[in-house]
Design a protein around this motif. Structure first.
Motif, PDB file in Angstrom:
ATOM      1  N   THR A 165       0.977  -1.004  -0.279  1.00  0.00           N
ATOM      2  CA  THR A 165      -0.160  -0.196   0.072  1.00  0.00           C
ATOM      3  C   THR A 165       0.727   1.094   0.077  1.00  0.00           C
ATOM      4  OG1 THR A 165      -1.741  -1.259   0.786  1.00  0.00           O
ATOM      5  CG2 THR A 165      -1.806   1.221   1.835  1.00  0.00           C
ATOM      6  N   VAL A 166       1.644   1.125   1.038  1.00  0.00           N
ATOM      7  CA  VAL A 166       2.662   2.597   0.908  1.00  0.00           C
ATOM      8  C   VAL A 166       3.933   2.758  -0.058  1.00  0.00           C
ATOM      9  CG1 VAL A 166       4.646   3.397   2.356  1.00  0.00           C
ATOM     10  CG2 VAL A 166       3.138   2.792   3.673  1.00  0.00           C
ATOM     11  N   LYS A 167       4.189   1.466  -0.996  1.00  0.00           N
ATOM     12  CA  LYS A 167       4.786   1.196  -2.152  1.00  0.00           C
ATOM     13  C   LYS A 167       3.878   1.713  -3.470  1.00  0.00           C
ATOM     14  CE  LYS A 167       7.727  -2.423  -1.709  1.00  0.00           C
ATOM     15  NZ  LYS A 167       8.509  -3.632  -2.653  1.00  0.00           N
ATOM     16  N   GLN A 168       2.185   2.053  -3.431  1.00  0.00           N
ATOM     17  CA  GLN A 168       1.492   2.455  -4.445  1.00  0.00           C
ATOM     18  C   GLN A 168       1.312   3.602  -3.535  1.00  0.00           C
ATOM     19  OE1 GLN A 168       0.066   0.438  -6.919  1.00  0.00           O
ATOM     20  NE2 GLN A 168      -0.448   2.128  -7.589  1.00  0.00           N
ATOM     21  N   GLU A 169       1.387   4.282  -3.113  1.00  0.00           N
ATOM     22  CA  GLU A 169       0.770   5.635  -2.637  1.00  0.00           C
ATOM     23  C   GLU A 169       2.020   6.253  -3.062  1.00  0.00           C
ATOM     24  OE1 GLU A 169      -2.125   5.196   1.207  1.00  0.00           O
ATOM     25  OE2 GLU A 169      -0.060   5.738   1.735  1.00  0.00           O
ATOM     26  N   LEU A 170       3.646   6.254  -2.900  1.00  0.00           N
ATOM     27  CA  LEU A 170       4.853   6.430  -3.385  1.00  0.00           C
ATOM     28  C   LEU A 170       4.614   6.787  -5.013  1.00  0.00           C
ATOM     29  CD1 LEU A 170       7.012   5.451  -0.764  1.00  0.00           C
ATOM     30  CD2 LEU A 170       6.226   7.645  -0.735  1.00  0.00           C
ATOM     31  N   LYS A 171       4.231   5.633  -5.917  1.00  0.00           N
ATOM     32  CA  LYS A 171       4.254   5.703  -7.100  1.00  0.00           C
ATOM     33  C   LYS A 171       3.081   6.974  -7.538  1.00  0.00           C
ATOM     34  CE  LYS A 171       5.479   0.521  -8.132  1.00  0.00           C
ATOM     35  NZ  LYS A 171       5.050  -0.177  -8.280  1.00  0.00           N
ATOM     36  N   GLU A 172       2.486   6.485  -6.727  1.00  0.00           N
ATOM     37  CA  GLU A 172       1.281   8.070  -7.462  1.00  0.00           C
ATOM     38  C   GLU A 172       2.073   9.053  -6.691  1.00  0.00           C
ATOM     39  OE1 GLU A 172      -2.563   4.503  -6.495  1.00  0.00           O
ATOM     40  OE2 GLU A 172      -2.358   6.756  -5.514  1.00  0.00           O
ATOM     41  N   GLU A 173       2.059   9.479  -5.608  1.00  0.00           N
ATOM     42  CA  GLU A 173       3.134  10.486  -5.754  1.00  0.00           C
ATOM     43  C   GLU A 173       3.813  10.947  -6.576  1.00  0.00           C
ATOM     44  OE1 GLU A 173       1.145  13.102  -3.605  1.00  0.00           O
ATOM     45  OE2 GLU A 173       3.057  14.178  -3.790  1.00  0.00           O
ATOM     46  N   ILE A 174       4.408  10.104  -6.798  1.00  0.00           N
ATOM     47  CA  ILE A 174       6.117  10.448  -7.939  1.00  0.00           C
ATOM     48  C   ILE A 174       5.460  10.524  -9.348  1.00  0.00           C
ATOM     49  CG2 ILE A 174       7.497   8.942  -8.378  1.00  0.00           C
ATOM     50  CD1 ILE A 174       8.711   8.312  -6.499  1.00  0.00           C
ATOM     51  N   ARG A 175       4.255   9.927  -9.376  1.00  0.00           N
ATOM     52  CA  ARG A 175       4.018  10.034 -10.540  1.00  0.00           C
ATOM     53  C   ARG A 175       3.090  11.451 -11.138  1.00  0.00           C
ATOM     54  NH1 ARG A 175       0.416   5.241 -10.596  1.00  0.00           N
ATOM     55  NH2 ARG A 175       1.944   3.642 -10.598  1.00  0.00           N
ATOM     56  N   ARG A 176       2.916  11.964  -9.994  1.00  0.00           N
ATOM     57  CA  ARG A 176       1.983  13.140  -9.609  1.00  0.00           C
ATOM     58  C   ARG A 176       2.622  14.035 -10.368  1.00  0.00           C
ATOM     59  NH1 ARG A 176       1.152  17.001  -6.519  1.00  0.00           N
ATOM     60  NH2 ARG A 176       1.806  16.229  -4.764  1.00  0.00           N
ATOM     61  N   LEU A 177       4.057  14.313  -9.124  1.00  0.00           N
ATOM     62  CA  LEU A 177       4.863  14.903  -8.605  1.00  0.00           C
ATOM     63  C   LEU A 177       5.992  15.149 -10.458  1.00  0.00           C
ATOM     64  CD1 LEU A 177       7.093  14.767  -5.856  1.00  0.00           C
ATOM     65  CD2 LEU A 177       5.449  16.726  -6.564  1.00  0.00           C
ATOM     66  N   ASP A 178       5.848  13.781 -10.880  1.00  0.00           N
ATOM     67  CA  ASP A 178       6.650  13.972 -12.072  1.00  0.00           C
ATOM     68  C   ASP A 178       6.250  14.991 -13.478  1.00  0.00           C
ATOM     69  OD1 ASP A 178       8.007  10.367 -12.124  1.00  0.00           O
ATOM     70  OD2 ASP A 178       8.888  12.953 -11.789  1.00  0.00           O
ATOM     71  N   SER A 179       4.222  14.903 -13.127  1.00  0.00           N
ATOM     72  CA  SER A 179       3.965  15.355 -14.758  1.00  0.00           C
ATOM     73  C   SER A 179       3.668  16.990 -14.219  1.00  0.00           C
ATOM     74  CB  SER A 179       1.926  14.769 -13.792  1.00  0.00           C
ATOM     75  OG  SER A 179       0.998  15.828 -14.763  1.00  0.00           O
ATOM     76  N   ARG A 180       3.731  17.208 -12.655  1.00  0.00           N
ATOM     77  CA  ARG A 180       3.854  18.555 -12.791  1.00  0.00           C
ATOM     78  C   ARG A 180       5.546  19.278 -12.919  1.00  0.00           C
ATOM     79  NH1 ARG A 180       2.939  19.926  -6.357  1.00  0.00           N
ATOM     80  NH2 ARG A 180       3.362  21.812  -7.850  1.00  0.00           N
ATOM     81  N   ILE A 181       6.818  18.669 -12.889  1.00  0.00           N
ATOM     82  CA  ILE A 181       7.504  18.876 -12.860  1.00  0.00           C
ATOM     83  C   ILE A 181       7.846  18.833 -14.719  1.00  0.00           C
ATOM     84  CG2 ILE A 181      10.185  17.983 -13.731  1.00  0.00           C
ATOM     85  CD1 ILE A 181       9.564  17.293 -10.683  1.00  0.00           C
ATOM     86  N   ASP A 182       6.655  17.761 -15.714  1.00  0.00           N
ATOM     87  CA  ASP A 182       6.850  18.179 -17.181  1.00  0.00           C
ATOM     88  C   ASP A 182       6.239  19.268 -17.021  1.00  0.00           C
ATOM     89  OD1 ASP A 182       6.675  14.332 -17.109  1.00  0.00           O
ATOM     90  OD2 ASP A 182       7.801  15.975 -17.474  1.00  0.00           O
ATOM     91  N   GLU A 183       5.052  19.855 -16.528  1.00  0.00           N
ATOM     92  CA  GLU A 183       4.475  20.270 -17.136  1.00  0.00           C
ATOM     93  C   GLU A 183       4.881  22.018 -16.272  1.00  0.00           C
ATOM     94  OE1 GLU A 183       0.325  18.865 -15.758  1.00  0.00           O
ATOM     95  OE2 GLU A 183       0.388  21.393 -14.839  1.00  0.00           O
ATOM     96  N   THR A 184       5.535  21.861 -15.884  1.00  0.00           N
ATOM     97  CA  THR A 184       7.100  23.215 -15.684  1.00  0.00           C
ATOM     98  C   THR A 184       7.419  23.309 -16.380  1.00  0.00           C
ATOM     99  OG1 THR A 184       6.096  22.425 -13.024  1.00  0.00           O
ATOM    100  CG2 THR A 184       8.378  24.352 -14.161  1.00  0.00           C
TER     101      THR A 184
END
Length: 187
Positions: A145-164
């Motif tokens: 569960t923690v791994k999945q949550e971390l993966k989702e958060e990393i994906r979200r941050l990667d998306s924000r970084i890509d937008e930036t």
């Protein structure tokens, strides 16, 4: 990483020059304001990334502590059961010694007691196996569960970084056009 350092340095220097311009009482252009905003956004993303790294580190440490605590509890419980089993075996050895002095009827009675104790040991052993498997499954589920949550958060941050990054690229294009226009207007 080197690109980030260069970008950070460039944004910092540009922001300082814009602030100096502002201190001199000059009016800021749209590009100046956009560059200041870009610098603030970049710093915010960098701070968010650092906070995320710290949070991940904290979660890992909490998991390590929880696993260590669970292992310790399991070891204590296993040791307690081992102690109980050893005590039962000692008692049985004493009874066996006494049974050797008795007649065949006493021996048969003792064999019955040994069989019951053996069943109890098997039952305790099976219960321990089941409980250990249950704890293992719960830990694996928590970790997944923690791994999945971390993966989702990393994906979200990667998306924000890509937008930036896209916005930065657009800003570079605007700056390049502006420089070109400035050069042409100076000719």
């Amino acid at each position: 990483m080197a690109e980030e350092a260069v970008l950070s340095s460039v944004l910092s220097q540009v922001s300082k020059k814009i602030l100096e311009k502002l201190e001199k009482g000059k009016k800021l252009s749209t590009e100046d304001i956009l560059l200041l905003y870009l610098d603030l956004t970049y710093k915010s993303i960098r701070d968010t990334r650092q906070e995320l790294k710290e949070e991940i580190s904290n979660v890992k440490e909490e998991l390590r502590e929880e696993i260590s605590s669970t292992r310790k509890e399991l070891k204590e419980e296993v040791n307690s059961v081992k102690h109980e089993i050893k005590e039962d075996i000692r008692r049985l050895d004493t009874r066996i010694d006494e049974a050797n002095k008795r007649i065949d009827a006493a021996k048969n009675e003792l064999r019955g007691e040994i069989e019951k104790t053996s069943n109890r040991v098997d039952n305790v052993k099976n219960e321990l196996k089941e409980e250990m498997n249950s704890v293992k499954q719960e830990l694996e589920k928590s970790i997944n569960t923690v791994k999945q949550e971390l993966k989702e958060e990393i994906r979200r941050l990667d998306s924000r970084i890509d937008e930036t990054n896209k916005r930065i690229d657009k800003l570079y294009e605007i700056i390049a056009e502006w420089r070109k226009e400035m050069k042409e207007s100076l000719k």
